[in-house]
Structure formats: structure tokens, C-alpha cells
Write an enzyme that holds these catalytic residues in place. Sequence first.
Site, PDB file in Angstrom:
ATOM      1  N   ASP A  32      11.891 -10.654 -26.140  1.00  0.00           N
ATOM      2  CA  ASP A  32      10.595 -11.194 -26.585  1.00  0.00           C
ATOM      3  C   ASP A  32      10.916 -12.514 -27.254  1.00  0.00           C
ATOM      4  O   ASP A  32      12.104 -12.891 -27.347  1.00  0.00           O
ATOM      5  CB  ASP A  32       9.906 -10.209 -27.567  1.00  0.00           C
ATOM      6  CG  ASP A  32       8.383 -10.334 -27.506  1.00  0.00           C
ATOM      7  OD1 ASP A  32       7.893 -11.481 -27.623  1.00  0.00           O
ATOM      8  OD2 ASP A  32       7.710  -9.326 -27.301  1.00  0.00           O
ATOM      9  N   ASP A  49      12.182 -17.455 -24.538  1.00  0.00           N
ATOM     10  CA  ASP A  49      10.840 -18.009 -24.347  1.00  0.00           C
ATOM     11  C   ASP A  49      10.623 -18.061 -22.839  1.00  0.00           C
ATOM     12  O   ASP A  49      11.352 -18.744 -22.118  1.00  0.00           O
ATOM     13  CB  ASP A  49      10.819 -19.423 -24.959  1.00  0.00           C
ATOM     14  CG  ASP A  49       9.465 -20.092 -24.770  1.00  0.00           C
ATOM     15  OD1 ASP A  49       8.603 -19.526 -24.056  1.00  0.00           O
ATOM     16  OD2 ASP A  49       9.287 -21.189 -25.343  1.00  0.00           O
ATOM     17  N   LEU A  50       9.613 -17.331 -22.362  1.00  0.00           N
ATOM     18  CA  LEU A  50       9.387 -17.242 -20.913  1.00  0.00           C
ATOM     19  C   LEU A  50       9.131 -18.606 -20.280  1.00  0.00           C
ATOM     20  O   LEU A  50       9.376 -18.801 -19.085  1.00  0.00           O
ATOM     21  CB  LEU A  50       8.197 -16.316 -20.625  1.00  0.00           C
ATOM     22  CG  LEU A  50       8.395 -14.831 -20.947  1.00  0.00           C
ATOM     23  CD1 LEU A  50       7.062 -14.096 -20.889  1.00  0.00           C
ATOM     24  CD2 LEU A  50       9.396 -14.200 -19.974  1.00  0.00           C
ATOM     25  N   ASN A 110      -6.435  -5.012 -15.194  1.00  0.00           N
ATOM     26  CA  ASN A 110      -7.775  -4.794 -14.613  1.00  0.00           C
ATOM     27  C   ASN A 110      -8.585  -6.088 -14.620  1.00  0.00           C
ATOM     28  O   ASN A 110      -9.529  -6.224 -13.845  1.00  0.00           O
ATOM     29  CB  ASN A 110      -8.494  -3.664 -15.369  1.00  0.00           C
ATOM     30  CG  ASN A 110      -8.929  -4.036 -16.774  1.00  0.00           C
ATOM     31  OD1 ASN A 110     -10.025  -4.525 -16.982  1.00  0.00           O
ATOM     32  ND2 ASN A 110      -8.064  -3.816 -17.765  1.00  0.00           N
ATOM     33  N   TYR A 134      -7.102 -15.458 -18.454  1.00  0.00           N
ATOM     34  CA  TYR A 134      -6.068 -14.409 -18.476  1.00  0.00           C
ATOM     35  C   TYR A 134      -6.048 -13.651 -17.147  1.00  0.00           C
ATOM     36  O   TYR A 134      -4.983 -13.429 -16.556  1.00  0.00           O
ATOM     37  CB  TYR A 134      -6.384 -13.485 -19.659  1.00  0.00           C
ATOM     38  CG  TYR A 134      -5.653 -12.168 -19.673  1.00  0.00           C
ATOM     39  CD1 TYR A 134      -4.287 -12.115 -19.925  1.00  0.00           C
ATOM     40  CD2 TYR A 134      -6.334 -10.970 -19.474  1.00  0.00           C
ATOM     41  CE1 TYR A 134      -3.622 -10.891 -19.959  1.00  0.00           C
ATOM     42  CE2 TYR A 134      -5.689  -9.756 -19.514  1.00  0.00           C
ATOM     43  CZ  TYR A 134      -4.329  -9.720 -19.753  1.00  0.00           C
ATOM     44  OH  TYR A 134      -3.674  -8.514 -19.786  1.00  0.00           O
ATOM     45  N   LYS A 138      -3.127 -13.227 -14.074  1.00  0.00           N
ATOM     46  CA  LYS A 138      -2.622 -11.970 -13.506  1.00  0.00           C
ATOM     47  C   LYS A 138      -2.703 -12.010 -11.972  1.00  0.00           C
ATOM     48  O   LYS A 138      -1.810 -11.491 -11.290  1.00  0.00           O
ATOM     49  CB  LYS A 138      -3.399 -10.779 -14.069  1.00  0.00           C
ATOM     50  CG  LYS A 138      -3.182 -10.585 -15.558  1.00  0.00           C
ATOM     51  CD  LYS A 138      -1.715 -10.337 -15.879  1.00  0.00           C
ATOM     52  CE  LYS A 138      -1.427 -10.142 -17.343  1.00  0.00           C
ATOM     53  NZ  LYS A 138      -0.005  -9.910 -17.637  1.00  0.00           N
TER      54      LYS A 138
HETATM   55  C1  15L Z   1      -5.971  -5.944 -21.006  1.00  0.00           C
HETATM   56  O1  15L Z   1      -5.477  -6.444 -20.001  1.00  0.00           O
HETATM   57  C2  15L Z   1      -5.496  -6.319 -22.355  1.00  0.00           C
HETATM   58  O2  15L Z   1      -4.126  -6.617 -22.393  1.00  0.00           O
HETATM   59  C3  15L Z   1      -5.833  -5.275 -23.396  1.00  0.00           C
HETATM   60  O3  15L Z   1      -5.684  -5.858 -24.672  1.00  0.00           O
HETATM   61  C4  15L Z   1      -7.253  -4.725 -23.225  1.00  0.00           C
HETATM   62  O4  15L Z   1      -8.189  -5.742 -23.485  1.00  0.00           O
HETATM   63  C5  15L Z   1      -7.412  -4.183 -21.816  1.00  0.00           C
HETATM   64  O5  15L Z   1      -7.073  -5.156 -20.863  1.00  0.00           O
HETATM   65  C6  15L Z   1      -8.851  -3.685 -21.527  1.00  0.00           C
HETATM   66  O6  15L Z   1      -9.441  -4.122 -20.549  1.00  0.00           O
HETATM   67  O7  15L Z   1      -9.332  -2.830 -22.266  1.00  0.00           O
END
Ligand code: 15L
Length: 274
Positions: A32, A49-50, A110, A134, A138
Site C-alpha cells: 500500500d 505508489d501505484l 458494481n 470511479y 473500473k
Molecule cells: C464500491 O465499489 C465501493 O468501493 C464501496 O465503498 C461501496 O460504495 C460499494 O461500491 C457499494 O456500491 O456499496
Amino acid sequence: MPRILMTGAAGGIGTSLRKLLPPIYPDLLLSDLKAPADLGKDEKFKAADLADLAQVEAICEGVDGILHFGGYSVEGPWDSILQSNIIGGYNLFEAARKKGVERIVFASSNHAVGFYPRHHRIGTDVTARPDSRYGVSKVFGEAVGALYADKHGLGVTCIRIGNFGEMPLDHRRLSIWLKPEDLVQLCRIGLDHPDIHFEIFYGASHNERAWWDNHRAYELGYRPTGRGEDFREHAMAEQAKLKPDPVGDYYQGGTFCSMEFDGDKDRIVDWSKR
Ligand code: 15L
């Protein structure tokens, strides 16, 4: 004995998996930006650090498989998502290729498909409908994973994690809850199953209200032990404390869909008729 690298070791999922993984993968290297405050004397840790390829290459040295939970885990400013998840995600796959890592399990979310309505049951092969910057990161990570599987022969598994934790937190999470031990099962399939080339799973326990067709994970041996409905009363009591959210309550991604939303709310009805 395979050496497994887990990034994001100081984050929410990493903190929980640090306790569950060592009996299965005793040679576990944690990484991390900074070491977890409670790092044990038996735990191995290397900071990285990625966003810095050389640092990511250093942590991939001698590693057989990676559990990639590092990066930004919620919606955030573009530059943070860019550095941690876009550049960081690319660096992870590229460093793994250079260092001969065989397997990667990528923590997708998701939120890569959050703009599907809740009444729409989706498989892992649907078009991406990210609900946030975000979520876009993904989708990018899944795409890089597919490229590195097809072009470079890495075995890649992307887990679209629902909501990870000890119990579902509200009505939405009854459909997407993921018990920690069930995530461990999915990680083991990704790291060890002989048939992995490129796979996408939903990271969800046995939830009767699931919106997702996760049959491929089951085909490869997934047998979740968590049942969302066992926590129904708790989740509904928590839900009753929340304000109605017309956009977030309609779509799978919840508040990630309604935050910054200035689109056409009438589409909420029309979309479902398409
Ligand atoms: C995610 O991808 C997040 O990392 C987590 O913090 C939650 O927000 C989760 O989704 C969610 O949808 O509940």
C-alpha cells in the site's frame, strides 16, 4: 508455495483479507502507500505508489499471483482517479507482465455497470454503464485485464464487487452484499483454478434479491455462504433512516448515480421500456 501480492493492504477489504488469507497463502506480500498501523511481525510489507511504474515493478518481483485491491475505492476528483486507478491500474498489469506474474485478480466494482436499473437482471457480458469517474476507471481496468490476458497470456479475473462487509447495510445492499469469506472463495478461483484465461465475476454472496447473473463463478466452483436475507430486518431498519433518492433508488449504483446528476429524470421511466 505461490507468492501472492495483495495491493491495497491498508484499505477496508485489504484489512479484512489480511486476516483470512495467510492460512491459504502463507507467502503473502502486502503493499500500500503506507504500512497498516497494526502490521504484525509475521506480515511482509513493501510500500509502493501505484502511479510509479518502477515502484510497482519492485513489488511484483518474484510474485506468482496478485490480488489488486489498491487504488481509489469511491468516487473522487478526476486527478485522483487518474493517478491511482487509470495510471495505477495500467502500471499493475504492465509490471506483472514484465515480472512474469501468472495470475491477477482485479477488484472491479458494481459501479462499472451502475446505470442499469434495478429491475434489469444483468450478466457479466453487458455493455458497461459506469455511474461515476470511479466506475469508468473500473471499466478501464477490466479492459486492460482483457488485453493482458489475450495478448500476453496472463490469467485475469475481474470481480465486480458489490458491497463488502459483515452484513448488508441497507435495502440496496441486500441485493449486492459480499461476505468477506465469499470474496476469499472468488479470489482463490482467480488465483488457482486451472481454467482461468479472462473471467468477470460479480462479487456477491447468495442474495435472493440479486440483480446479477453470476453463473460463471458457480461453474468454476463458487459456493457462497453468506445470505443477504438473513440480515433483512437490520438492512430495512437502516434503509428507513435514509431520505428517498429518486435517481439512486432506481439504478443499481445507488448514490453513485445520483451524485452530480443533472441529466433528464424522465429517462428513469423511459429507459426501462426500451
Ligand atoms: C464500491 O465499489 C465501493 O468501493 C464501496 O465503498 C461501496 O460504495 C460499494 O461500491 C457499494 O456500491 O456499496
